[in-house]
Scaffold this motif. Structure first.
Motif, PDB file in Angstrom:
ATOM      1  N   ALA A 119      21.548  70.759   2.192  1.00 53.49           N
ATOM      2  CA  ALA A 119      20.964  69.526   2.990  1.00 53.49           C
ATOM      3  C   ALA A 119      21.935  68.609   3.246  1.00 53.49           C
ATOM      4  CB  ALA A 119      20.034  69.273   1.839  1.00 53.49           C
ATOM      5  N   GLU A 120      23.212  69.116   3.581  1.00 53.97           N
ATOM      6  CA  GLU A 120      24.230  68.234   3.812  1.00 53.97           C
ATOM      7  C   GLU A 120      24.004  67.207   5.143  1.00 53.97           C
ATOM      8  OE1 GLU A 120      29.231  68.237   4.491  1.00 53.97           O
ATOM      9  OE2 GLU A 120      27.934  70.082   4.407  1.00 53.97           O
ATOM     10  N   LYS A 121      23.337  67.960   6.137  1.00 53.73           N
ATOM     11  CA  LYS A 121      22.975  66.983   7.364  1.00 53.73           C
ATOM     12  C   LYS A 121      21.894  66.021   7.036  1.00 53.73           C
ATOM     13  CE  LYS A 121      24.110  70.669  10.595  1.00 53.73           C
ATOM     14  NZ  LYS A 121      23.777  71.512  11.744  1.00 53.73           N
ATOM     15  N   ILE A 122      20.946  66.309   6.176  1.00 58.08           N
ATOM     16  CA  ILE A 122      20.020  65.452   5.604  1.00 58.08           C
ATOM     17  C   ILE A 122      20.630  64.169   4.788  1.00 58.08           C
ATOM     18  CG2 ILE A 122      17.918  64.896   4.327  1.00 58.08           C
ATOM     19  CD1 ILE A 122      17.028  67.910   4.894  1.00 58.08           C
ATOM     20  N   GLN A 123      21.826  64.443   4.026  1.00 54.40           N
ATOM     21  CA  GLN A 123      22.539  63.507   3.452  1.00 54.40           C
ATOM     22  C   GLN A 123      23.252  62.445   4.318  1.00 54.40           C
ATOM     23  OE1 GLN A 123      24.706  65.024  -0.008  1.00 54.40           O
ATOM     24  NE2 GLN A 123      23.374  66.536  -0.402  1.00 54.40           N
ATOM     25  N   ILE A 124      23.645  63.279   5.260  1.00 51.84           N
ATOM     26  CA  ILE A 124      24.390  62.299   6.214  1.00 51.84           C
ATOM     27  C   ILE A 124      23.559  61.412   6.997  1.00 51.84           C
ATOM     28  CG2 ILE A 124      26.143  62.452   8.224  1.00 51.84           C
ATOM     29  CD1 ILE A 124      27.325  64.955   7.353  1.00 51.84           C
ATOM     30  N   PHE A 125      22.331  61.882   7.567  1.00 51.82           N
ATOM     31  CA  PHE A 125      21.470  61.135   8.248  1.00 51.82           C
ATOM     32  C   PHE A 125      20.743  60.024   7.227  1.00 51.82           C
ATOM     33  CE2 PHE A 125      16.967  60.539   9.202  1.00 51.82           C
ATOM     34  CZ  PHE A 125      16.872  60.318  10.553  1.00 51.82           C
ATOM     35  N   CYS A 126      20.486  60.466   6.127  1.00 52.29           N
ATOM     36  CA  CYS A 126      20.075  59.367   5.340  1.00 52.29           C
ATOM     37  C   CYS A 126      20.966  58.267   5.296  1.00 52.29           C
ATOM     38  CB  CYS A 126      19.431  59.936   4.049  1.00 52.29           C
ATOM     39  SG  CYS A 126      18.191  60.983   3.910  1.00 52.29           S
ATOM     40  N   THR A 127      22.133  58.536   4.871  1.00 57.66           N
ATOM     41  CA  THR A 127      23.258  57.689   4.688  1.00 57.66           C
ATOM     42  C   THR A 127      23.665  56.760   5.980  1.00 57.66           C
ATOM     43  OG1 THR A 127      24.693  58.908   2.996  1.00 57.66           O
ATOM     44  CG2 THR A 127      25.692  57.389   4.224  1.00 57.66           C
ATOM     45  N   GLN A 128      23.398  57.282   7.151  1.00 56.96           N
ATOM     46  CA  GLN A 128      23.388  56.704   8.257  1.00 56.96           C
ATOM     47  C   GLN A 128      22.188  55.804   8.479  1.00 56.96           C
ATOM     48  OE1 GLN A 128      24.034  59.707  11.144  1.00 56.96           O
ATOM     49  NE2 GLN A 128      26.501  60.011  10.868  1.00 56.96           N
ATOM     50  N   MET A 129      21.190  56.411   8.383  1.00 60.47           N
ATOM     51  CA  MET A 129      20.090  55.290   8.446  1.00 60.47           C
ATOM     52  C   MET A 129      20.100  54.261   7.399  1.00 60.47           C
ATOM     53  SD  MET A 129      18.135  56.375  11.116  1.00 60.47           S
ATOM     54  CE  MET A 129      16.536  55.220  10.646  1.00 60.47           C
ATOM     55  N   THR A 130      20.368  54.427   6.287  1.00 67.41           N
ATOM     56  CA  THR A 130      20.767  53.264   5.304  1.00 67.41           C
ATOM     57  C   THR A 130      21.599  52.134   5.947  1.00 67.41           C
ATOM     58  OG1 THR A 130      20.128  54.743   3.416  1.00 67.41           O
ATOM     59  CG2 THR A 130      21.263  52.681   3.143  1.00 67.41           C
ATOM     60  N   VAL A 138      21.995  51.571   9.029  1.00 66.74           N
ATOM     61  CA  VAL A 138      21.108  50.756  10.031  1.00 66.74           C
ATOM     62  C   VAL A 138      20.176  49.870   9.581  1.00 66.74           C
ATOM     63  CG1 VAL A 138      19.750  51.399  11.931  1.00 66.74           C
ATOM     64  CG2 VAL A 138      21.600  52.864  11.628  1.00 66.74           C
ATOM     65  N   PHE A 139      19.420  50.337   8.648  1.00 69.80           N
ATOM     66  CA  PHE A 139      18.429  49.345   7.849  1.00 69.80           C
ATOM     67  C   PHE A 139      19.063  48.328   7.367  1.00 69.80           C
ATOM     68  CE2 PHE A 139      15.408  53.182   7.682  1.00 69.80           C
ATOM     69  CZ  PHE A 139      14.789  52.839   8.687  1.00 69.80           C
ATOM     70  N   TYR A 140      20.162  48.486   6.761  1.00 68.96           N
ATOM     71  CA  TYR A 140      20.870  47.029   6.169  1.00 68.96           C
ATOM     72  C   TYR A 140      21.484  46.376   7.452  1.00 68.96           C
ATOM     73  CZ  TYR A 140      21.681  49.224   1.694  1.00 68.96           C
ATOM     74  OH  TYR A 140      21.437  49.609   0.305  1.00 68.96           O
ATOM     75  N   GLN A 141      21.861  46.821   8.416  1.00 75.45           N
ATOM     76  CA  GLN A 141      22.004  45.989   9.474  1.00 75.45           C
ATOM     77  C   GLN A 141      20.969  45.330  10.018  1.00 75.45           C
ATOM     78  OE1 GLN A 141      25.369  45.327  10.801  1.00 75.45           O
ATOM     79  NE2 GLN A 141      24.193  43.801  11.681  1.00 75.45           N
ATOM     80  N   MET A 142      19.883  45.961  10.148  1.00 78.74           N
ATOM     81  CA  MET A 142      18.522  45.179  10.487  1.00 78.74           C
ATOM     82  C   MET A 142      18.036  44.215   9.727  1.00 78.74           C
ATOM     83  SD  MET A 142      16.299  48.718  11.809  1.00 78.74           S
ATOM     84  CE  MET A 142      14.771  47.767  12.023  1.00 78.74           C
ATOM     85  N   PRO A 162      17.695  45.608  -2.086  1.00 82.72           N
ATOM     86  CA  PRO A 162      17.973  44.516  -1.007  1.00 82.72           C
ATOM     87  C   PRO A 162      16.627  43.800  -0.763  1.00 82.72           C
ATOM     88  CG  PRO A 162      19.243  46.401  -0.458  1.00 82.72           C
ATOM     89  CD  PRO A 162      18.328  46.831  -1.562  1.00 82.72           C
ATOM     90  N   GLY A 163      16.615  42.639  -0.598  1.00 83.88           N
ATOM     91  CA  GLY A 163      15.501  41.708   0.029  1.00 83.88           C
ATOM     92  C   GLY A 163      14.533  41.966  -1.267  1.00 83.88           C
ATOM     93  N   SER A 164      14.796  42.293  -2.684  1.00 80.15           N
ATOM     94  CA  SER A 164      13.830  42.652  -3.614  1.00 80.15           C
ATOM     95  C   SER A 164      12.716  41.493  -3.752  1.00 80.15           C
ATOM     96  CB  SER A 164      14.588  42.506  -5.002  1.00 80.15           C
ATOM     97  OG  SER A 164      15.119  41.340  -5.157  1.00 80.15           O
TER      98      SER A 164
END
Length: 293
Positions: free
Chosen positions: A56-67, A69-73, A235-237
């Motif tokens: 599931a390495e690709k899923i881990q990378i995808f989730c990390t990158q999406m995290t 992105v959401f932090y930036q949003m 974040p934003g608790s």
């Protein structure tokens, strides 16, 4: 009056527990009033990805990158948040009058009294019981920098280094402080749990919901623990905590801005208790466990 009408629907305690942890359809996970089922799903998903490892390495990378992105949003939205917050306050005062400010002020005063009781009396008693009067004087001498840091940053995590420094000056073993401060920043939330209880009681009172019964009291305690421990590290608790409260008590979404506003008001004094309270906890561990370390 409108909020009370929206809250008039009554649900049994057993059904409330079922609704709290489950949803009928998968798509319902992503609705704002289903925070706990989403957390359960996220935990199971993360555990499964961890178990699969490289598969599931690709899923881990995808989730990390999406995290990221959401932090930036969130960062973008927080820059506009003061404008929205000011608009909400103006709208609330225009529709409800200045009475709403009086309610917020009363709750704030009550919470500040709670913070003073915990910070001055309760923590001092812990120091006296675990050490002696001389150490109490040292405690109040070295507790000022951590307190100011907690107020300035409103982050328990940011206070970890200076809390460890205060523990060193109080003679607390480094092994204990290096363990207690990070764990306490995540799990020990005196201020957050106290603030959650007050927020829930205020909202239930506004909705004309009876909370003087054992099932509701138990639910309030459970909500405070979950909100303090789980949401405190999110974040934003404040917004996350508001959604959690609405989800657990089946409240209308119209109360969300009120809870978020209260979370903003309570943030600094709650962080003060969350962070500084870790030092008396370290003293307790030092007293009972130092000989075993």
């Amino acid at each position: 009056m409108q909020i009370r009408q929206l809250c008039s629907k009554k649900i049994s305690f057993s059904n409330k527990i079922i609704d709290m942890v489950s949803v009928e359809n998968f798509s319902d996970l992503f609705k704002s009033n289903n925070m706990i089922p989403l957390l359960i799903f996220a935990f199971l998903f993360a555990a499964s990805v961890k178990k699969l490892g490289k598969k599931a390495e690709k899923i881990q990378i995808f989730c990390t990158q999406m995290t990221e992105v959401f932090y930036q949003m969130v960062d973008f939205m927080m820059k506009l948040a003061p404008i929205g917050f000011a608009c909400y306050i103006s709208f609330s005062i225009a529709n409800t009058g200045t009475a709403v400010l009086g309610s917020y002020l009363n709750v704030l005063i009550l919470f500040i009294l709670f913070c003073v009781l915990m910070y001055v009396v309760f923590y001092s008693l812990i120091v006296l019981v675990t050490t002696n009067t001389d150490n109490l004087k040292l405690y109040w001498k070295y507790i000022i920098p951590p307190s100011l840091t907690a107020i300035a940053t409103a982050s328990s995590t940011a206070c970890i280094p200076i809390n460890i420094g205060a523990c060193d000056k109080l003679g607390i073993d480094r092994t204990i402080s290096l363990t207690m401060m990070p764990i306490g920043a995540i799990l020990h939330k005196d201020g957050a749990t106290g603030a959650t209880v007050l927020k829930v009681l205020l909202i239930l009172g506004m909705c004309n919901i009876d909370f003087m019964n054992i099932p509701t009291v138990f639910t309030i305690i459970l909500t405070a623990i979950i909100s303090g421990i789980i949401m405190g590290a999110v974040p934003g608790s404040g917004a996350s905590s508001a959604i959690l409260i609405v989800s657990i008590f089946n409240l209308p979404n119209e109360v969300l801005p009120i809870i978020i506003l209260l979370s903003t008001i309570f943030d600094m004094p709650a962080t003060l208790l969350n962070s500084v309270g870790n030092i008396p906890c370290a003293l307790i561990v030092q007293k009972f466990c130092s000989k075993k370390i």
